[in-house]
Design a protein around this motif. Structure first.
Motif, PDB file in Angstrom:
ATOM      1  N   LYS A 174     -16.062  45.925 -11.589  1.00  0.00           N
ATOM      2  CA  LYS A 174     -17.161  46.426 -10.527  1.00  0.00           C
ATOM      3  C   LYS A 174     -18.006  45.045 -10.193  1.00  0.00           C
ATOM      4  O   LYS A 174     -19.704  45.009 -10.456  1.00  0.00           O
ATOM      5  CB  LYS A 174     -17.671  47.258 -11.434  1.00  0.00           C
ATOM      6  N   LEU A 175     -17.566  44.353  -9.677  1.00  0.00           N
ATOM      7  CA  LEU A 175     -18.498  43.098  -9.487  1.00  0.00           C
ATOM      8  C   LEU A 175     -19.064  43.633  -8.034  1.00  0.00           C
ATOM      9  O   LEU A 175     -18.446  43.662  -7.262  1.00  0.00           O
ATOM     10  CB  LEU A 175     -17.226  42.135  -9.243  1.00  0.00           C
ATOM     11  N   VAL A 176     -20.631  42.178  -8.184  1.00  0.00           N
ATOM     12  CA  VAL A 176     -21.607  42.145  -7.231  1.00  0.00           C
ATOM     13  C   VAL A 176     -21.337  40.889  -6.257  1.00  0.00           C
ATOM     14  O   VAL A 176     -21.017  40.108  -6.725  1.00  0.00           O
ATOM     15  CB  VAL A 176     -22.334  43.262  -7.409  1.00  0.00           C
ATOM     16  N   GLY A 177     -21.986  41.314  -5.520  1.00  0.00           N
ATOM     17  CA  GLY A 177     -22.632  39.944  -4.476  1.00  0.00           C
ATOM     18  C   GLY A 177     -21.419  39.527  -3.791  1.00  0.00           C
ATOM     19  O   GLY A 177     -20.898  40.351  -2.871  1.00  0.00           O
ATOM     20  N   CYS A 178     -21.063  37.787  -3.297  1.00  0.00           N
ATOM     21  CA  CYS A 178     -20.579  37.789  -1.943  1.00  0.00           C
ATOM     22  C   CYS A 178     -19.379  36.988  -2.519  1.00  0.00           C
ATOM     23  O   CYS A 178     -20.046  36.418  -4.308  1.00  0.00           O
ATOM     24  CB  CYS A 178     -21.689  36.857  -1.730  1.00  0.00           C
ATOM     25  N   ILE A 179     -18.355  36.870  -1.929  1.00  0.00           N
ATOM     26  CA  ILE A 179     -17.755  35.733  -3.008  1.00  0.00           C
ATOM     27  C   ILE A 179     -17.524  34.313  -3.059  1.00  0.00           C
ATOM     28  O   ILE A 179     -18.509  33.551  -1.224  1.00  0.00           O
ATOM     29  CB  ILE A 179     -16.723  35.727  -1.181  1.00  0.00           C
ATOM     30  N   PRO A 180     -18.007  33.547  -3.622  1.00  0.00           N
ATOM     31  CA  PRO A 180     -19.375  32.188  -3.712  1.00  0.00           C
ATOM     32  C   PRO A 180     -18.061  31.628  -2.985  1.00  0.00           C
ATOM     33  O   PRO A 180     -17.074  31.226  -2.915  1.00  0.00           O
ATOM     34  CB  PRO A 180     -18.746  31.969  -4.896  1.00  0.00           C
ATOM     35  N   ASN A 181     -19.626  30.262  -2.230  1.00  0.00           N
ATOM     36  CA  ASN A 181     -18.379  29.710  -1.222  1.00  0.00           C
ATOM     37  C   ASN A 181     -17.480  28.586  -1.076  1.00  0.00           C
ATOM     38  O   ASN A 181     -16.945  27.912  -1.018  1.00  0.00           O
ATOM     39  CB  ASN A 181     -19.349  28.896  -0.260  1.00  0.00           C
ATOM     40  N   PRO A 182     -18.247  28.064  -3.124  1.00  0.00           N
ATOM     41  CA  PRO A 182     -17.272  26.924  -3.503  1.00  0.00           C
ATOM     42  C   PRO A 182     -15.938  27.394  -3.561  1.00  0.00           C
ATOM     43  O   PRO A 182     -15.130  26.359  -4.223  1.00  0.00           O
ATOM     44  CB  PRO A 182     -18.148  26.350  -4.502  1.00  0.00           C
ATOM     45  N   LEU A 183     -15.276  27.831  -3.786  1.00  0.00           N
ATOM     46  CA  LEU A 183     -13.903  28.946  -3.946  1.00  0.00           C
ATOM     47  C   LEU A 183     -13.386  28.036  -2.364  1.00  0.00           C
ATOM     48  O   LEU A 183     -11.762  27.720  -2.401  1.00  0.00           O
ATOM     49  CB  LEU A 183     -14.234  30.632  -3.197  1.00  0.00           C
ATOM     50  N   GLY A 184     -13.740  27.836  -1.548  1.00  0.00           N
ATOM     51  CA  GLY A 184     -12.972  27.028  -0.537  1.00  0.00           C
ATOM     52  C   GLY A 184     -12.780  25.876  -0.700  1.00  0.00           C
ATOM     53  O   GLY A 184     -11.915  25.451  -0.076  1.00  0.00           O
ATOM     54  N   ASN A 185     -13.111  25.964  -2.208  1.00  0.00           N
ATOM     55  CA  ASN A 185     -12.744  23.908  -2.166  1.00  0.00           C
ATOM     56  C   ASN A 185     -11.873  23.585  -2.963  1.00  0.00           C
ATOM     57  O   ASN A 185     -11.078  22.841  -3.511  1.00  0.00           O
ATOM     58  CB  ASN A 185     -13.715  23.616  -3.062  1.00  0.00           C
ATOM     59  N   PRO A 205     -15.712  30.690   6.027  1.00  0.00           N
ATOM     60  CA  PRO A 205     -14.645  29.921   6.815  1.00  0.00           C
ATOM     61  C   PRO A 205     -13.784  29.880   5.722  1.00  0.00           C
ATOM     62  O   PRO A 205     -12.783  28.825   6.432  1.00  0.00           O
ATOM     63  CB  PRO A 205     -15.496  29.562   7.985  1.00  0.00           C
ATOM     64  N   SER A 206     -14.117  28.355   4.667  1.00  0.00           N
ATOM     65  CA  SER A 206     -13.679  27.282   4.193  1.00  0.00           C
ATOM     66  C   SER A 206     -12.530  27.783   3.455  1.00  0.00           C
ATOM     67  O   SER A 206     -11.080  27.025   3.542  1.00  0.00           O
ATOM     68  CB  SER A 206     -14.884  26.238   3.447  1.00  0.00           C
ATOM     69  N   ILE A 207     -12.715  28.867   3.555  1.00  0.00           N
ATOM     70  CA  ILE A 207     -11.336  29.478   2.354  1.00  0.00           C
ATOM     71  C   ILE A 207      -9.950  29.907   3.161  1.00  0.00           C
ATOM     72  O   ILE A 207      -9.014  29.420   2.730  1.00  0.00           O
ATOM     73  CB  ILE A 207     -11.788  31.107   2.148  1.00  0.00           C
ATOM     74  N   PHE A 208     -10.206  30.342   4.779  1.00  0.00           N
ATOM     75  CA  PHE A 208      -9.254  30.393   5.233  1.00  0.00           C
ATOM     76  C   PHE A 208      -8.962  28.702   6.101  1.00  0.00           C
ATOM     77  O   PHE A 208      -7.792  28.813   6.475  1.00  0.00           O
ATOM     78  CB  PHE A 208      -9.656  31.040   6.729  1.00  0.00           C
ATOM     79  N   ASN A 209      -8.992  28.201   5.345  1.00  0.00           N
ATOM     80  CA  ASN A 209      -7.967  26.637   5.834  1.00  0.00           C
ATOM     81  C   ASN A 209      -7.848  26.022   4.368  1.00  0.00           C
ATOM     82  O   ASN A 209      -7.423  25.165   4.644  1.00  0.00           O
ATOM     83  CB  ASN A 209      -9.265  25.851   6.072  1.00  0.00           C
ATOM     84  N   ILE A 210      -7.531  26.891   3.375  1.00  0.00           N
ATOM     85  CA  ILE A 210      -6.915  26.620   2.422  1.00  0.00           C
ATOM     86  C   ILE A 210      -5.464  26.760   2.931  1.00  0.00           C
ATOM     87  O   ILE A 210      -4.516  27.654   2.824  1.00  0.00           O
ATOM     88  CB  ILE A 210      -7.079  27.504   1.210  1.00  0.00           C
ATOM     89  N   SER A 211      -4.890  25.604   3.378  1.00  0.00           N
ATOM     90  CA  SER A 211      -3.325  25.450   3.409  1.00  0.00           C
ATOM     91  C   SER A 211      -2.233  26.040   2.086  1.00  0.00           C
ATOM     92  O   SER A 211      -1.528  26.523   2.979  1.00  0.00           O
ATOM     93  CB  SER A 211      -2.513  24.215   3.972  1.00  0.00           C
ATOM     94  N   SER A 212      -2.614  25.765   0.961  1.00  0.00           N
ATOM     95  CA  SER A 212      -1.697  26.273   0.231  1.00  0.00           C
ATOM     96  C   SER A 212      -1.637  27.611   0.124  1.00  0.00           C
ATOM     97  O   SER A 212      -0.924  28.889  -0.924  1.00  0.00           O
ATOM     98  CB  SER A 212      -1.500  26.080  -1.444  1.00  0.00           C
ATOM     99  N   LEU A 213      -2.176  28.565   0.980  1.00  0.00           N
ATOM    100  CA  LEU A 213      -3.133  30.305   0.256  1.00  0.00           C
ATOM    101  C   LEU A 213      -2.087  30.915   1.211  1.00  0.00           C
ATOM    102  O   LEU A 213      -0.738  30.591   2.440  1.00  0.00           O
ATOM    103  CB  LEU A 213      -4.091  30.658   0.746  1.00  0.00           C
ATOM    104  N   GLU A 214      -0.922  31.568   0.178  1.00  0.00           N
ATOM    105  CA  GLU A 214      -0.060  32.746   0.756  1.00  0.00           C
ATOM    106  C   GLU A 214      -0.627  34.110   0.362  1.00  0.00           C
ATOM    107  O   GLU A 214       0.047  34.901   1.290  1.00  0.00           O
ATOM    108  CB  GLU A 214       1.370  32.545  -0.240  1.00  0.00           C
ATOM    109  N   ILE A 215      -1.540  33.859  -0.348  1.00  0.00           N
ATOM    110  CA  ILE A 215      -1.805  35.828  -1.061  1.00  0.00           C
ATOM    111  C   ILE A 215      -3.494  36.283  -0.806  1.00  0.00           C
ATOM    112  O   ILE A 215      -3.941  35.488  -1.370  1.00  0.00           O
ATOM    113  CB  ILE A 215      -1.331  36.863  -1.405  1.00  0.00           C
ATOM    114  N   PHE A 216      -3.790  36.649   0.025  1.00  0.00           N
ATOM    115  CA  PHE A 216      -5.496  36.970   0.018  1.00  0.00           C
ATOM    116  C   PHE A 216      -5.590  38.528   0.504  1.00  0.00           C
ATOM    117  O   PHE A 216      -4.920  39.501   1.223  1.00  0.00           O
ATOM    118  CB  PHE A 216      -5.857  36.409   2.075  1.00  0.00           C
ATOM    119  N   ASN A 217      -6.003  38.774  -0.361  1.00  0.00           N
ATOM    120  CA  ASN A 217      -6.330  39.991  -0.668  1.00  0.00           C
ATOM    121  C   ASN A 217      -7.732  40.938  -1.501  1.00  0.00           C
ATOM    122  O   ASN A 217      -8.143  40.662  -2.399  1.00  0.00           O
ATOM    123  CB  ASN A 217      -5.224  40.732  -1.688  1.00  0.00           C
TER     124      ASN A 217
END
Length: 987
Positions: A174-185, A205-217
């Motif tokens: 039941k989490l609220v708020g935003c996805i923290p920007n630092p996750l893009g690091n 946008p930085s999250i979509f630059n994580i080249s190792s990302l395989e699953i984004f849900n």
């Protein structure tokens, strides 16, 4: 000690506590029972404890916190209860903590000291509280799995410090708020699962630059914003991209096509617009699922469908869902070039025109084919019979013609078939009995002939069999009793005759039964009383007779009973559902009596005690009556013979604006002998035909309404319509040209009204069938719908308040609202109309069955079901329901409105916060030429929604249960005019 996966069925022995030098204890995946003994804390040298995958119960012993050398603790897949022991914070050497899928409660204990922890897996419990920010200090963490708990609050920004993190799973909390920007690091992230929460805001946008990302849900949140144009350029390993059920808008970035290893793209239920990228599938050879449903994606010509050509390269494609978008044009034949592995294809609720491609039969792997609510026309292709694996075939609400292909009987695994809401004709093929159907929808077509008895031999039919609103004839086959597991049967609005079959009592699972609007005769059989699960029974508008059986009151589940407009007589039962007068309708049965005050019936006469006196009195009365009636009949015949030509002339002079005189023979010639090709529609009291007639060397296209005088009430309907049309003149009321009251070639009475033919059809067709205009299927836009609502309100206001006596329409519904060439609405069908005289206590008016006829189920005011007199408030109620249907595109008689639910409550519960879920989605996407143009599409959408909410609120007020709570129609008209003015002029 390693006893992993040995299927041991015992408790963990307490003696283990004496093995002081034990370093490894692996008892996982057995069938251990009981709890972990507290003496486990004596194993001070233990480094690995694995008891996962057992049936252990009780609380986790706090003594585990004494095992200072413990590195690996696996307690997953057990039945542990209570909270995580606070002593776990002492396990400074711990690297793996897995208590996945237990029954833990409470929050996180202080574990800031676990600096060696790499794997934290606490998912599928019932943990509460917040995600602690100190997790961001455990720099060795690689996996955080807290999914399927009851965690609240924000995602801590401190998680952006975990440079080694590969998996972050916070789904189903039941989490609220935003996805923290630092996750893009976090450049080592492989999997992000934060779906099914209440997150909002845009994604950095930085999250979509994580080249190792395989699953984004991130599906099923409230996230918004648009995707960066280069989405996919920096995601070479992306396999799953799940962003559905959010509020993302803008276009799908073509750069997403660069994700060459992607297998799953799910972007449904957003506000995405623009074209579907043509490059989809060119590089994505491993694509399994492409789900773009419920957006605002467009396609206006054949070139916009070119993305299908690219997708044919995806040989592994299993699912393609493009439903509920704004796709126009014809479905290309190349759809048949898709992989034979394609399992599910859904294009429903678009504006796709033309024929269904014959090549669809090449997709032999299809399990589900959804094409509902489009503008498909012509015949159903016979090649569909090749789809031997098809389980679901949905072709409802199109404009398909021709007959139902016999070859559909080849679909030997078909369980759901929806062909309702088309223009299919001919007989129902008996070959459908070869299909293991659970659901069969054939309603709202033009099917003819008898109901094949083979349909009732489909033993798998357990959900619904809907055959309503066709032209079916003959009796209901006795084989209906074979459907022992069926829940819903609807034979209403056909030409079915005969009696209710006795075998109906064998349908023990039946909950909804409707045979209204037919020609049934006889009594209600005793076997109906065996249907103990029956919730709704509608036998209205037939010729049933006899007494209303008392056993209906013994059906405890029954919540809605409609027996109106039959020939029932005698005392109304006093038990069960009959005690709830709002749940029954018995109007239109002259011979009923009873003592229930709310029904306002005459009291039943008592039986005389002296039978000889009664017989003598009856004999005297009979003789006197016969003599009197003989005199009256002779006198009436003389007067009728002398006055008949004058009456016909009177009708014509009253109604013939152009003094057009027509005979029966002329109407036969004009309609090609009332041929089925010229049949426009069938109503309660007759049929309407299109015809061509000459008047002063000018050809007129006319609509001829022929009354079925065999139908009880038809004479009254004809007289009422003539009386009403004699007085009214308004631009929004249908104009009659003349009348024909004569005899046919066999000498039988013949009555017809002749109107100007309006080629734009009626409002029902525009709302539910999307008529073709100038080669294209049309949908009413927002301004058009408000304008039509204003036209209808203007007509009703004129009837109520601008005549010598108020005129009550009594049958306001979409099929009685005609549309002319200029899209102006005209209200027609005054067959149930009546004048509200100042002396409203007229006994004759109130006591006749004609006075009791007040409209159509779903649109009729609830007080009419209790026998109340017709009133202008009843018309206001019908107008309110019509408004709600116009702007939700849901019929008040839809199957979802059962029990205590109805269209009024459905909309009322949705307003205002959930309004968008109730609104017809076409209204949020169809371009309105009358609206001012701005660059801000979001503002336009919000403005439309606000406007529609205003209209729906008017509909809610008008359709209140209590007449006193409804506004005058003139007040509703003023509010609609203000709403339209705000929409168009921006004021």
């Amino acid at each position: 000690m390693d006893l992993h996966s040995n299927r041991l069925q015992l408790e963990i022995p307490h003696q283990l506590g004496s093995l002081k030098n034990l370093q490894v204890l692996r008892l996982g995946y057995n069938t251990l029972i009981g709890s972990i003994p507290s003496k486990i804390g004596n194993l001070v040298n233990l480094k690995l404890l694995d008891v996962g995958g057992n049936n252990l119960t009780g609380e986790i012993p706090s003594e585990i916190g004494k095992l200072s050398d413990l590195e690996w603790l696996n307690l997953k897949l057990n039945q542990f209860v209570g909270s995580i022991p606070s002593t776990f914070g002492n396990l400074s050497a711990l690297t793996h903590l897995n208590i996945f899928s237990n029954r833990l409660t409470g929050g996180f204990p202080p574990m800031q000291g676990l600096l060696s922890l790499s794997f934290l897996e606490l998912g599928e419990n019932n943990l509460t509280g917040i995600v602690p920010s100190w997790l961001g200090n455990l720099s060795s963490l690689k996996i955080i799995d807290l999914q399927k708990n009851s965690l609240v609050g924000h995602i801590p920004e401190s998680l952006g410090n975990l440079k080694l993190l590969t998996v972050l799973s916070l789904s189903f909390n039941k989490l609220v708020g935003c996805i923290p920007n630092p996750l893009g690091n976090l450049h080592t992230l492989i999997e992000v699962d934060i779906d099914n929460n209440e997150l909002e805001g845009s994604v950095a946008p930085s999250i979509f630059n994580i080249s190792s990302l395989e699953i984004f849900n991130v599906q099923s949140n409230h996230l918004n914003g648009s995707f960066p144009h280069d989405l996919g350029s920096e995601l070479p390993k992306l396999e799953l991209f799940l962003v559905d059920d959010n509020r993302f808008h803008g276009e799908i970035p073509p750069a997403l096509c660069n994700t060459s290893v992607i297998q799953w793209i799910q972007m449904s239920q957003n506000f995405l617009s623009g074209m579907i990228p043509h490059c989809f599938g060119i590089q994505q050879k491993n694509l399994l699922v492409l789900n773009l449903a419920q957006n605002q994606l467009e396609g206006t010509n054949n070139s916009d469908w070119s993305f299908l050509s690219s997708l044919t390269n995806c040989s592994h494609l299993k699912l393609l869902d493009l439903s509920r978008n704004k796709l126009h044009g014809e479905l290309p034949d190349l759809i048949g070039n898709f992989s034979r592995n394609l399992f599910h294809l859904n294009v429903e609720m678009n504006r796709i025109t033309g024929k269904i491609p014959e090549s669809i039969g090449n997709l032999i792997g299809l399990n589900g084919l959804g094409m509902d609510s489009n503008l498909f026309e012509r015949n159903i292709p016979s090649s569909i019979g090749n789809l031997k694996k098809l389980n679901i075939l949905a072709l409802s609400d199109n404009n398909l013609l021709g007959s139902i292909p016999v070859i559909l009987g080849n679909l030997t695994v078909l369980s759901r078939l929806g062909l309702d809401g088309n223009a299919l004709s001919g007989a129902i093929p008996s070959t459908l009995s070869s299909c293991p159907l659970e659901i069969l929808y054939l309603s709202h077509n033009r099917l003819t002939g008898p109901i094949p008895k083979e349909l009732f031999l489909i033993s798998t039919l357990s959900n619904s069999l809907l055959l309503d609103h066709n032209l079916l004839t003959g009796p209901i086959p006795s084989e209906v009793g074979n459907l022992r597991n069926i829940e819903e049967l609807d034979f209403s609005s056909n030409n079915i005759s005969g009696e209710i079959p006795l075998s109906i009592g064998n349908c023990q699972s039946l909950q909804y039964l409707s045979i209204s609007g037919n020609f049934l005769q006889g009594v209600i059989p005793l076997s109906v009383g065996l249907l103990n699960g029956l919730l709704e029974l509608d036998l209205s508008h037939n010729n049933l007779s006899g007494r209303i059986p008392g056993f209906l009151g013994n059906i405890r589940a029954l919540t809605n009973l409609n027996l109106s407009f039959n020939n029932f007589e005698g005392e109304v039962p006093k038990d069960g559902i009959f005690l709830n007068t709002s749940a029954i309708s018995i109007v239109g049965n002259n011979g009923l009596c009873g003592s229930i005050p709310q029904l306002k019936l005459p009291l039943c006469s008592s039986h005389p005690t002296n039978m000889n006196s009664r017989k003598k009195a009856m004999l005297i009365s009979s003789v006197a009556g016969i003599l009197f009636l003989t005199s009256v009949v002779v006198l009436f015949a003389i007067l009728h013979w002398r006055s008949k030509p004058r009456q016909e002339e009177t009708h014509e002079s009253q109604l013939s604006g152009q003094h057009l005189r027509v005979s029966y023979a002329e109407l036969v010639n004009a309609t090609n002998d009332f041929s089925s090709e010229n049949l426009v529609g069938v109503g309660s009291f007759g049929s309407v035909y299109k015809g061509r007639m000459m008047n002063h060397d000018q050809q007129l296209v006319v609509a001829v309404k022929v009354f079925n005088l065999q139908r009880r009430g038809a004479f009254k309907s004809f007289d009422a319509e003539c009386d009403t049309l004699r007085y009214v003149r308004h631009r929004n009321l249908l104009k009659v040209l003349t009348v024909c009251s004569s005899t046919d070639f066999r000498g039988y009475d013949f009555k017809a009204l002749i109107y100007e033919f309006l080629p734009n059809g009626n409002l029902h067709e525009w709302l539910h069938l999307y008529p073709e205009r100038k080669g294209q299927r049309k949908v009413l836009d927002l301004v058009q719908r408000i304008s039509i609502a204003i036209d209808v309100a203007s007509a009703i206001d004129y009837l109520h308040h601008h005549n010598p006596f108020p005129i009550i329409h009594c049958d306001l519904k979409p099929t009685n609202v005609l549309i002319d060439n200029n899209m102006v609405a005209q209200v027609g069908d005054f067959g149930l109309a009546r004048f509200l005289h100042e002396d409203s206590s007229d006994i004759l008016e109130q006591s006749t069955s004609w006075a009791a006829m007040r409209g159509t189920i779903g649109y009729t005011a609830p007080e009419y079901g209790q026998g109340n007199n017709a009133s202008i408030q009843g018309d206001v109620y019908s107008f309110g329901i019509l408004l709600l249907e116009m702007f939700t595109r849901k019929r008040p008689t839809d199957s979802e409105f059962t029990g205590g639910s109805n269209l009024h409550k459905y909309v009322e519960m949705a307003l205002p916060d959930q309004a968008i879920s109730a609104i017809d989605q076409h209204l949020l996407s169809v371009t309105d030429d009358s609206e001012p143009r701005t660059q801000d599409n979001q503002n336009i959408t919000e403005k439309r929604i606000a406007c529609i909410i205003s209209v729906l609120q008017i509909g809610i007020l008008c359709s209140n249960d209590l007449p006193a709570d409804r506004p005058q129609i003139g007040d509703a008209l003023k509010e609609l005019l203000v709403t339209k003015d705000k929409l168009i002029c921006g004021r």
